[in-house]
Design a protein around this motif. Structure first.
Motif, PDB file in Angstrom:
ATOM      1  N   LEU A  29       0.819  -1.203   0.000  1.00 31.63           N
ATOM      2  CA  LEU A  29       0.000   0.000   0.000  1.00 31.63           C
ATOM      3  C   LEU A  29       0.858   1.260   0.000  1.00 31.63           C
ATOM      4  O   LEU A  29       1.978   1.271   0.519  1.00 31.63           O
ATOM      5  CB  LEU A  29      -0.887   0.028   1.253  1.00 31.63           C
ATOM      6  CG  LEU A  29      -1.799  -1.163   1.480  1.00 31.63           C
ATOM      7  CD1 LEU A  29      -2.435  -1.069   2.869  1.00 31.63           C
ATOM      8  CD2 LEU A  29      -2.857  -1.257   0.400  1.00 31.63           C
ATOM      9  N   TRP A  30       0.287   2.294  -0.559  1.00 29.00           N
ATOM     10  CA  TRP A  30       0.831   3.642  -0.446  1.00 29.00           C
ATOM     11  C   TRP A  30      -0.172   4.415   0.394  1.00 29.00           C
ATOM     12  O   TRP A  30      -1.345   4.534   0.030  1.00 29.00           O
ATOM     13  CB  TRP A  30       1.012   4.263  -1.817  1.00 29.00           C
ATOM     14  CG  TRP A  30       1.249   5.754  -1.828  1.00 29.00           C
ATOM     15  CD1 TRP A  30       1.685   6.542  -0.806  1.00 29.00           C
ATOM     16  CD2 TRP A  30       1.053   6.628  -2.933  1.00 29.00           C
ATOM     17  NE1 TRP A  30       1.785   7.847  -1.192  1.00 29.00           N
ATOM     18  CE2 TRP A  30       1.399   7.935  -2.507  1.00 29.00           C
ATOM     19  CE3 TRP A  30       0.620   6.442  -4.237  1.00 29.00           C
ATOM     20  CZ2 TRP A  30       1.322   9.037  -3.352  1.00 29.00           C
ATOM     21  CZ3 TRP A  30       0.550   7.545  -5.063  1.00 29.00           C
ATOM     22  CH2 TRP A  30       0.903   8.824  -4.628  1.00 29.00           C
ATOM     23  N   VAL A  31       0.251   4.936   1.539  1.00 31.99           N
ATOM     24  CA  VAL A  31      -0.605   5.728   2.412  1.00 31.99           C
ATOM     25  C   VAL A  31      -0.216   7.191   2.247  1.00 31.99           C
ATOM     26  O   VAL A  31       0.947   7.558   2.417  1.00 31.99           O
ATOM     27  CB  VAL A  31      -0.471   5.280   3.888  1.00 31.99           C
ATOM     28  CG1 VAL A  31      -1.332   6.159   4.787  1.00 31.99           C
ATOM     29  CG2 VAL A  31      -0.861   3.814   4.042  1.00 31.99           C
ATOM     30  N   ASP A  32      -1.195   8.001   1.874  1.00 35.68           N
ATOM     31  CA  ASP A  32      -1.003   9.434   1.661  1.00 35.68           C
ATOM     32  C   ASP A  32      -1.835  10.170   2.709  1.00 35.68           C
ATOM     33  O   ASP A  32      -3.064  10.085   2.699  1.00 35.68           O
ATOM     34  CB  ASP A  32      -1.446   9.804   0.247  1.00 35.68           C
ATOM     35  CG  ASP A  32      -1.326  11.293  -0.043  1.00 35.68           C
ATOM     36  OD1 ASP A  32      -0.437  11.952   0.538  1.00 35.68           O
ATOM     37  OD2 ASP A  32      -2.131  11.788  -0.858  1.00 35.68           O
ATOM     38  N   LEU A  33      -1.166  10.848   3.631  1.00 34.44           N
ATOM     39  CA  LEU A  33      -1.839  11.566   4.716  1.00 34.44           C
ATOM     40  C   LEU A  33      -1.723  13.067   4.470  1.00 34.44           C
ATOM     41  O   LEU A  33      -0.627  13.582   4.253  1.00 34.44           O
ATOM     42  CB  LEU A  33      -1.203  11.238   6.063  1.00 34.44           C
ATOM     43  CG  LEU A  33      -1.219   9.782   6.500  1.00 34.44           C
ATOM     44  CD1 LEU A  33      -0.417   9.611   7.786  1.00 34.44           C
ATOM     45  CD2 LEU A  33      -2.650   9.313   6.706  1.00 34.44           C
ATOM     46  N   GLU A  34      -2.856  13.740   4.513  1.00 38.40           N
ATOM     47  CA  GLU A  34      -2.900  15.197   4.397  1.00 38.40           C
ATOM     48  C   GLU A  34      -3.471  15.704   5.720  1.00 38.40           C
ATOM     49  O   GLU A  34      -4.648  15.503   6.014  1.00 38.40           O
ATOM     50  CB  GLU A  34      -3.806  15.564   3.218  1.00 38.40           C
ATOM     51  CG  GLU A  34      -3.890  17.016   2.901  1.00 38.40           C
ATOM     52  CD  GLU A  34      -4.843  17.260   1.737  1.00 38.40           C
ATOM     53  OE1 GLU A  34      -5.650  18.208   1.860  1.00 38.40           O
ATOM     54  OE2 GLU A  34      -4.796  16.518   0.733  1.00 38.40           O
ATOM     55  N   LEU A  35      -2.627  16.309   6.535  1.00 35.80           N
ATOM     56  CA  LEU A  35      -3.016  16.722   7.884  1.00 35.80           C
ATOM     57  C   LEU A  35      -3.238  18.237   7.918  1.00 35.80           C
ATOM     58  O   LEU A  35      -2.406  19.001   7.433  1.00 35.80           O
ATOM     59  CB  LEU A  35      -1.926  16.348   8.890  1.00 35.80           C
ATOM     60  CG  LEU A  35      -1.355  14.928   8.794  1.00 35.80           C
ATOM     61  CD1 LEU A  35      -0.254  14.739   9.827  1.00 35.80           C
ATOM     62  CD2 LEU A  35      -2.442  13.892   8.945  1.00 35.80           C
ATOM     63  N   HIS A  36      -4.332  18.653   8.513  1.00 40.13           N
ATOM     64  CA  HIS A  36      -4.651  20.072   8.675  1.00 40.13           C
ATOM     65  C   HIS A  36      -4.933  20.284  10.157  1.00 40.13           C
ATOM     66  O   HIS A  36      -5.846  19.660  10.699  1.00 40.13           O
ATOM     67  CB  HIS A  36      -5.879  20.446   7.844  1.00 40.13           C
ATOM     68  CG  HIS A  36      -5.678  20.265   6.379  1.00 40.13           C
ATOM     69  ND1 HIS A  36      -5.433  21.318   5.539  1.00 40.13           N
ATOM     70  CD2 HIS A  36      -5.654  19.147   5.615  1.00 40.13           C
ATOM     71  CE1 HIS A  36      -5.297  20.861   4.303  1.00 40.13           C
ATOM     72  NE2 HIS A  36      -5.421  19.535   4.323  1.00 40.13           N
TER      73      HIS A  36
END
Length: 100
Positions: A29-36
């Motif tokens: 898997l590729w996990v892409d996290l966009e945190l705000h």
């Protein structure tokens, strides 16, 4: 772990279970996290807490043979507007199909 940390993990687990009802993924898997958020804490600790919480829910384990690619970005946002966008791609597929 501190009481506040455990409470945050509990809240995170509740959100994960509410939004994902499939079986744990096996990868790669590729996990892409966009945190705000407010920008408190260390990004590696945030990712580690999320990965530990997501074990056996989103994926079978967070070892590198399951999650072989990770990208993380962060943007400063007021607390009341904080959110995390999580994208998981199956990179065993030629196009890296979006799974979650």
């Amino acid at each position: 772990m501190p009481k506040e940390y455990k409470q945050k993990q509990k809240e995170m687990l509740s959100q994960l279970v509410a939004q994902y009802d499939g079986p744990p993924m096996e990868g790669p898997l590729w996990v892409d996290l966009e945190l705000h958020g407010e920008g408190r804490g260390d990004i590696d600790n945030m990712v580690g807490a999320f990965f530990d919480t997501a074990n056996k829910v989103l994926w079978v384990d967070d070892r590198v043979s399951i999650i072989s690619k990770l990208s993380v970005s962060w943007a400063k946002t007021k607390k009341e507007n904080s959110y995390w966008k999580i994208r998981i791609y199956d990179i065993s597929e030629p196009q890296g199909d979006l799974v979650f």
